[in-house]
Design a protein around this motif. Structure first.
Motif, PDB file in Angstrom:
ATOM      1  N   ASP A  91       0.816  -1.217   0.000  1.00 15.95           N
ATOM      2  CA  ASP A  91       0.000   0.000   0.000  1.00 15.95           C
ATOM      3  C   ASP A  91       0.847   1.264   0.000  1.00 15.95           C
ATOM      4  O   ASP A  91       0.297   2.370  -0.109  1.00 15.95           O
ATOM      5  N   SER A  92       2.145   1.147   0.143  1.00 17.93           N
ATOM      6  CA  SER A  92       3.009   2.319   0.077  1.00 17.93           C
ATOM      7  C   SER A  92       2.863   2.975  -1.293  1.00 17.93           C
ATOM      8  O   SER A  92       2.761   2.292  -2.320  1.00 17.93           O
ATOM      9  N   GLY A  93       2.852   4.300  -1.317  1.00 19.16           N
ATOM     10  CA  GLY A  93       2.742   4.984  -2.602  1.00 19.16           C
ATOM     11  C   GLY A  93       2.276   6.412  -2.451  1.00 19.16           C
ATOM     12  O   GLY A  93       2.224   6.965  -1.341  1.00 19.16           O
ATOM     13  N   GLU A  94       1.929   7.016  -3.570  1.00 24.27           N
ATOM     14  CA  GLU A  94       1.548   8.422  -3.617  1.00 24.27           C
ATOM     15  C   GLU A  94       0.041   8.563  -3.806  1.00 24.27           C
ATOM     16  O   GLU A  94      -0.539   7.979  -4.729  1.00 24.27           O
ATOM     17  N   PHE A  95      -0.584   9.364  -2.936  1.00 23.19           N
ATOM     18  CA  PHE A  95      -2.012   9.654  -3.018  1.00 23.19           C
ATOM     19  C   PHE A  95      -2.192  11.131  -3.372  1.00 23.19           C
ATOM     20  O   PHE A  95      -1.572  12.010  -2.759  1.00 23.19           O
ATOM     21  N   LEU A  96      -3.059  11.401  -4.343  1.00 26.96           N
ATOM     22  CA  LEU A  96      -3.360  12.763  -4.761  1.00 26.96           C
ATOM     23  C   LEU A  96      -4.845  13.022  -4.566  1.00 26.96           C
ATOM     24  O   LEU A  96      -5.675  12.179  -4.926  1.00 26.96           O
ATOM     25  N   VAL A  97      -5.196  14.185  -4.005  1.00 25.53           N
ATOM     26  CA  VAL A  97      -6.590  14.567  -3.883  1.00 25.53           C
ATOM     27  C   VAL A  97      -6.773  15.938  -4.530  1.00 25.53           C
ATOM     28  O   VAL A  97      -6.009  16.869  -4.281  1.00 25.53           O
ATOM     29  N   SER A  98      -7.751  16.034  -5.417  1.00 29.87           N
ATOM     30  CA  SER A  98      -8.023  17.294  -6.116  1.00 29.87           C
ATOM     31  C   SER A  98      -9.527  17.499  -6.183  1.00 29.87           C
ATOM     32  O   SER A  98     -10.313  16.550  -6.065  1.00 29.87           O
ATOM     33  N   ALA A  99      -9.938  18.755  -6.348  1.00 27.31           N
ATOM     34  CA  ALA A  99     -11.367  19.068  -6.348  1.00 27.31           C
ATOM     35  C   ALA A  99     -11.634  20.309  -7.180  1.00 27.31           C
ATOM     36  O   ALA A  99     -10.729  21.095  -7.482  1.00 27.31           O
ATOM     37  N   ALA A 100     -12.923  20.480  -7.554  1.00 22.84           N
ATOM     38  CA  ALA A 100     -13.366  21.668  -8.282  1.00 22.84           C
ATOM     39  C   ALA A 100     -14.577  22.248  -7.565  1.00 22.84           C
ATOM     40  O   ALA A 100     -15.446  21.506  -7.086  1.00 22.84           O
ATOM     41  N   SER A 101     -14.637  23.570  -7.464  1.00 26.67           N
ATOM     42  CA  SER A 101     -15.750  24.242  -6.802  1.00 26.67           C
ATOM     43  C   SER A 101     -16.951  24.322  -7.735  1.00 26.67           C
ATOM     44  O   SER A 101     -16.879  23.960  -8.918  1.00 26.67           O
ATOM     45  N   ASN A 102     -18.066  24.809  -7.189  1.00 26.60           N
ATOM     46  CA  ASN A 102     -19.274  24.951  -8.001  1.00 26.60           C
ATOM     47  C   ASN A 102     -19.069  25.904  -9.165  1.00 26.60           C
ATOM     48  O   ASN A 102     -19.775  25.826 -10.175  1.00 26.60           O
ATOM     49  N   GLU A 103     -18.114  26.824  -9.028  1.00 34.24           N
ATOM     50  CA  GLU A 103     -17.802  27.750 -10.112  1.00 34.24           C
ATOM     51  C   GLU A 103     -16.821  27.151 -11.109  1.00 34.24           C
ATOM     52  O   GLU A 103     -16.418  27.804 -12.072  1.00 34.24           O
ATOM     53  N   GLY A 104     -16.409  25.905 -10.873  1.00 35.74           N
ATOM     54  CA  GLY A 104     -15.475  25.248 -11.772  1.00 35.74           C
ATOM     55  C   GLY A 104     -14.018  25.548 -11.482  1.00 35.74           C
ATOM     56  O   GLY A 104     -13.130  25.130 -12.224  1.00 35.74           O
ATOM     57  N   LYS A 105     -13.748  26.262 -10.392  1.00 37.21           N
ATOM     58  CA  LYS A 105     -12.380  26.615 -10.036  1.00 37.21           C
ATOM     59  C   LYS A 105     -11.683  25.425  -9.388  1.00 37.21           C
ATOM     60  O   LYS A 105     -12.219  24.802  -8.477  1.00 37.21           O
ATOM     61  N   GLN A 106     -10.492  25.126  -9.842  1.00 37.19           N
ATOM     62  CA  GLN A 106      -9.731  24.000  -9.320  1.00 37.19           C
ATOM     63  C   GLN A 106      -9.063  24.382  -8.002  1.00 37.19           C
ATOM     64  O   GLN A 106      -8.469  25.453  -7.879  1.00 37.19           O
ATOM     65  N   THR A 107      -9.186  23.509  -6.989  1.00 38.40           N
ATOM     66  CA  THR A 107      -8.538  23.765  -5.703  1.00 38.40           C
ATOM     67  C   THR A 107      -7.103  23.246  -5.725  1.00 38.40           C
ATOM     68  O   THR A 107      -6.756  22.392  -6.550  1.00 38.40           O
ATOM     69  N   PRO A 108      -6.243  23.743  -4.813  1.00 31.84           N
ATOM     70  CA  PRO A 108      -4.860  23.225  -4.742  1.00 31.84           C
ATOM     71  C   PRO A 108      -4.847  21.712  -4.494  1.00 31.84           C
ATOM     72  O   PRO A 108      -5.662  21.191  -3.745  1.00 31.84           O
ATOM     73  N   THR A 109      -3.943  21.028  -5.157  1.00 31.33           N
ATOM     74  CA  THR A 109      -3.841  19.577  -5.027  1.00 31.33           C
ATOM     75  C   THR A 109      -3.052  19.201  -3.784  1.00 31.33           C
ATOM     76  O   THR A 109      -2.012  19.769  -3.488  1.00 31.33           O
TER      77      THR A 109
END
Length: 272
Positions: free
Chosen positions: A97-115
């Motif tokens: 299970d060792s490894g890299e996890f990335l979490v990203s999101a977009a707001s209702n306005e379509g703006k991308q949040t920091p990863t």
């Protein structure tokens, strides 16, 4: 004196969590043991978010867009995502299970949040420690002593030796001289990695009938956690991975030990 014969005996702090900032994103390091659970924070809240996803080694393992889904992955049956803050919980961790996890999101306005990037490192807990001993009677009737700390795992290990009231750090083996007048000398090796700690003790004495057993049979163990792996150039003694004892070519009249580990390079590193 150098440490163990292999680079796998590198040093690492106990339960280290590093938090580093890279531009608009954040990177974190978590160290956990086999069988543990971990909760990976997303740094997000459900409010005002249109979508989000978790990736493990570039593969989507959890996502939200109108509803929550957990695509098939190696974490199937062990994975859970919090519906309010999108944190990810993984149970019954394995070395794989060792490894890299990335979490990203977009707001209702379509703006991308920091990863957010999370590096998860799973370690095998130390199950056993023993001291390998070699003693040589010299012409002047003193004894040269070499002690090697053998551990059941070969991953990110740190060592501390105790000899009487003295403590020596960060070397897998030590070398010193004794005379018959010194009597019985108690020596303890403490071995640790990021998720566990164990120790073993032995007694050495210089006499005219000094012998050199391969592995002490009077070690005293202190338990913390349980589990072993041996490498190809190792001899296997019980469930220990036993390297060859690296005997110095010259005689020292004091304990010698290796370089101290380098300090973390990031000024933003936090140790918990």
């Amino acid at each position: 004196m150098s440490g163990g014969p292999l680079s796998c005996f590198s040093k690492q702090g106990i339960l280290l969590i590093s938090i580093l900032h890279y531009g608009v994103g954040i990177s974190r390091l978590f160290n956990k043991g086999v069988g543990d659970s971990v909760e990976l924070p997303s740094g997000l809240e459900r409010k005002d978010l249109m979508s989000m996803e978790w990736k493990y080694n570039k593969m989507v393992i959890a996502e939200f867009e109108d509803n929550f889904t957990l695509p098939r992955s190696q974490f199937e049956g062990r994975l859970e995502m919090n519906e309010n803050n999108f944190s990810l919980t993984i149970r019954e961790l394995t070395l794989q299970d060792s490894g890299e996890f990335l979490v990203s999101a977009a707001s209702n306005e379509g703006k991308q949040t920091p990863t957010m990037t999370i590096h998860l490192q799973i370690h095998e807990p130390i199950s056993k420690v023993a001291i390998q001993k070699k003693m040589k009677l010299l012409a002047n009737q003193s004894c040269s002593v070499w002690l090697l700390c053998n551990v059941s795992v070969c991953s990110n290990l740190s060592y501390t030796w105790e000899r009487g009231n003295e403590t020596y750090r960060d070397d897998q083996q030590i070398h010193f001289s004794l005379s018959p007048a010194d009597g019985d000398i108690s020596v303890t090796c403490n071995a640790s990695n990021s998720v566990s700690w164990k120790s073993a003790s032995t007694t050495v004495k210089c006499s005219n009938d000094t012998t050199t057993p391969d592995l002490t049979d009077n070690t005293r163990m202190k338990d913390t956690r349980s589990n072993s792996q041996a490498m190809s150039i190792y001899e296997t003694v019980g469930d220990l991975a036993v390297p060859r004892l690296n005997t110095p070519q010259t005689l020292y009249d004091k304990i010698t030990f290796g370089r101290q580990p380098e300090a973390p390079s990031s000024s933003n590193q936090e140790v918990l």
